[in-house]
Design a protein around this motif. Structure first.
Motif: not given
Length: 728
Positions: A684-698
């Motif tokens: 999991v690259d950095f962009d995907s990692f942040i995207s995952c956490l953003v989606r979870l929080e949203a």
């Protein structure tokens, strides 16, 4: 074949709801392929034509994919016929179903036929699988149905009665009575369940035994069998248990070859009776006998106690009648128990309830059933030889609550059987799928962790030894073993031997007394700490730079004479997703400790969706500052799990990384995250990692907004659902 996240998990939710509605039970079996036997019989009766099953048509695909497939010359002369085209007076069952009704044809499914022969010994079980209210006269429209246990559910399989023939003879299973067809139709239904006739080639008798009963099987190697094996076998048959045996062949080429004594190596036999007799000349001596059946319907043992052996002369007429002795080439024969042990290498017993075989009391065991899945890159961690990933396997908490009533040898403890079964492998053969090598280990949970349903972490397994485990990892459909442990809490870890092997499984636990076993499912929740606002004096140099860049970019595009200018004039500077991308990537480029190509436009759109509180699809300075603090926190987590600064983290570590970010999820959600965000190398690259956490929080934030009663459930209209998922 891997499932898409939406397909697999939607199907799983549907199955769970069906179970809650009572579907899948013996009284309300699932309809295989959605076919309703009663409705179809009525419909085709109104049509006045015979039923044609389009879901299992009379073609090469239904026959097979290899030896019976398109490239095989064997199938050219096969003609599918209905029983009325084969026999003048076809009958479903003639004079009751018996073990002589099963004779093997040109298909290597002796394991299946041996199980069917065992099934005929118990009429109640037989008619559970073979509903008897079927015939070629009353209400006949060419449709039949059979019921099987499949991975925790009972399913009803509908077929038409077109059967493969060659020169007007049945190609596969047939009855000794030419006009009897129940066994051939049962074989066809089982073939349909698994995709083709060829899928039935090769197997263990217990596989079919379990599919006929829902029971659990146990294996005994003759060289390691307990001293009281005869007693175990006799009691098992008295309780209706099904039993099979075989002779291993060390050389594969010699499978199904006859020995000088008339036995066949690499071939499955049914054990149909266990009895004792007293010869007339030695009344004080009991002779222990075993009756077996060859599914071929011929080829029998020619040693002592065979059909025409001299031993029968020494028995009284009453003894012969008790043993139902007859001299016929029907594949069934008697042999002494001692010869049985010498000649056969393995015995398989399918316990129906299951019963405890070791003592004189019949126990009704408690059963726990759990479905699971190994997902590559997330929960397919392999065996204990792979400590970095073993802990990510699905885990099941077992609570043994009561000791056995009659412990053996004055030992205390709880007797239980663990059965791990991999799913769908026979059906997936046509796609090149083979059985995985599977097994399991059992660990004792420390008392201070009792009642804690958290997934056991890597450190626990690094310092803890297993309390019990299966004898070996093996490439069978099911691995089973019996244990005795003290009351307490344990964790069962089922796995494939090698990591990264993806598939579904079912884990069953049977115990003499009360037990509970359930998948360790973390409570789904999230922390949402609100960062304290920083004063100007506490603002870091990096924060000042961000503020400057934000104002610069927001100001540059806000000088145009439009709505944006009005907002800028009112000191409401805002940036779009494209502008946010420019801001973030400018600073990511300055971080040498994170190797990243920067954020994608789609990621930045998701960030705006998370932080956009006023519905403008843009971020103002306050919203941006809040977002930046989150990204910095998540950046530190990413760096922790990326010590080599490779720019990505292993997908197995996502469980810990997501947990550190404040999200507690269950295994199904971790599986989805892996499938959604990991690349082909399971990173999991950095962009995907942040995207995952953003989606979870949203999504957590949106759910909490709709959960007005705080009870963990929400109700959404189609419009609300689409609005939520399309913008999140």
């Amino acid at each position: 074949m891997p499932y898409t996240p939406s397909g697999f998990f939607c199907d799983r939710l549907i199955r769970e709801r069906e179970r809650r509605d009572g579907e899948g039970t013996l009284n309300k079996p699932l309809r295989f392929n959605g076919q309703d036997f009663g409705a179809l019989r009525r419909e085709w009766g109104r049509r006045g034509t015979l039923f044609d099953d389009d879901s299992f048509p009379p073609n090469v695909e239904s026959l097979g994919f290899g030896d019976l497939g398109h490239k095989s010359g064997k199938v050219k002369n096969i003609v599918w016929k209905r029983p009325k085209e084969i026999s003048e007076n076809p009958q479903f069952i003639v004079g009751g179903a018996s073990r002589t009704d099963i004779c093997q044809g040109d298909l290597g499914d002796c394991w299946l036929l041996a199980a069917i022969a065992c099934l005929t010994l118990n009429e109640k079980l037989l008619y559970r699988v073979v509903p008897p209210e079927q015939s070629f006269t009353q209400d006949y429209v060419g449709i039949f149905h059979f019921q099987f246990w499949r991975y925790g559910d009972w399913v009803d399989v509908v077929i038409d009665d077109r059967i493969p023939t060659f020169n007007n003879q049945l190609v596969f299973t047939k009855s000794a009575e030419r006009n009897e067809f129940w066994s051939a139709l049962l074989e066809k239904a089982y073939a349909k369940l698994h995709g083709s006739y060829e899928a039935l080639k090769g197997g263990n008798t217990t596989e079919a035994m379990e599919d006929f009963t829902g029971g659990v099987s146990e294996f005994y190697e003759m060289k390691e069998a307990p001293k009281d094996l005869y007693k175990i076998m006799k009691k098992a048959l008295e309780r209706g248990s099904l039993m099979g045996c075989s002779i291993d062949s060390l050389v594969p080429a010699r499978f199904e070859t006859r020995t000088s004594m008339g036995l066949v190596k690499g071939h499955a036999y049914s054990v149909t009776a266990v009895e004792e007799c007293r010869p007339l000349q030695h009344r004080e001596t009991k002779v222990r006998l075993v009756r077996l059946r060859n599914p071929w319907g011929q080829v029998e043992w020619n040693g002592p106690w065979s059909d025409n052996s001299k031993e029968w002369v020494g028995l009284s007429k009453a003894e012969k009648e008790k043993l139902q002795h007859q001299s016929a080439e029907d594949g069934e024969f008697w042999m002494s128990f001692e010869d049985f042990k010498k000649n056969y290498t393995k015995i398989e017993i399918c316990n129906l309830t299951p019963d405890a075989l070791e003592d004189d009391k019949i126990h009704k065991w408690t059963v726990s059933v759990n479905e699971g899945r190994w997902v590559r890159g997330c929960s397919a961690g392999g065996c204990r030889n792979y400590p970095e990933t073993f802990w990510t396997n699905p885990q099941y908490r077992l609570r043994l609550l009561e000791e056995d009533d009659d412990p053996e040898d004055n030992e205390v403890g709880c007797t239980f059987v663990v059965a791990l079964m991999q799913k769908n492998k026979r059906k997936e053969r046509r796609m090149g799928s083979n059985l995985f090598t599977i097994g399991f280990a059992i660990y004792e949970v420390p008392k201070e962790m009792h009642g804690n349903k958290q997934h056991m972490a890597k450190d626990f397994f690094l310092v803890s030894s297993s309390k019990a485990r299966c004898k070996s990892y093996i490439n069978l459909r099911e691995v089973t073993q019996r244990f005795r442990l003290n009351p307490g809490e344990y964790v069962i870890v089922p796995s494939t031997y090698e990591p990264h092997q993806e598939g579904e499984f079912i884990l069953r636990v049977f115990s003499e007394k009360r037990n509970t076993s359930e998948e360790i499912e973390n409570r789904i929740e999230a922390d949402h700490p609100v960062p304290a606002p920083t004063s100007a004096g506490e603002e870091s140099q990096e924060d000042k730079q961000f503020r400057t860049v934000f104002q610069e970019i927001a100001g540059e595009v806000s000088t145009k004479p439009n709505q944006r200018w009005l907002k800028y004039a009112q000191h409401e500077m805002e940036i779009t997703a494209n502008e946010l991308r420019n801001v973030l990537n400018r600073f990511i480029a300055n971080h040498e400790d994170i190797s990243s190509e920067g954020f994608s436009l789609e990621s930045c759109r998701s960030m705006i969706a998370l932080m956009d509180m006023d519905g403008t699809s843009r971020l103002n300075l306050q919203e941006f500052c809040h977002l930046w603090k989150k990204i910095k926190k998540w950046q530190e987590i990413f760096k922790h799990y990326n010590p080599d600064q490779s720019g990505s983290i292993n997908s197995y570590e996502m469980r810990n990384a997501v947990n550190d970010a404040g999200f507690r999820l269950n295994n199904q959600l971790y599986d989805i995250i892996t499938m959604r965000y990991a690349d082909v190398s399971m990173n999991v690259d950095f962009d995907s990692f942040i995207s995952c956490l953003v989606r979870l929080e949203a999504m957590f934030r949106a759910f909490q907004a709709f959960d007005q009663h705080g009870d963990g459930t929400i109700r959404l209209s189609v419009l609300e659902w689409l609005q939520l998922t399309m913008y999140a």
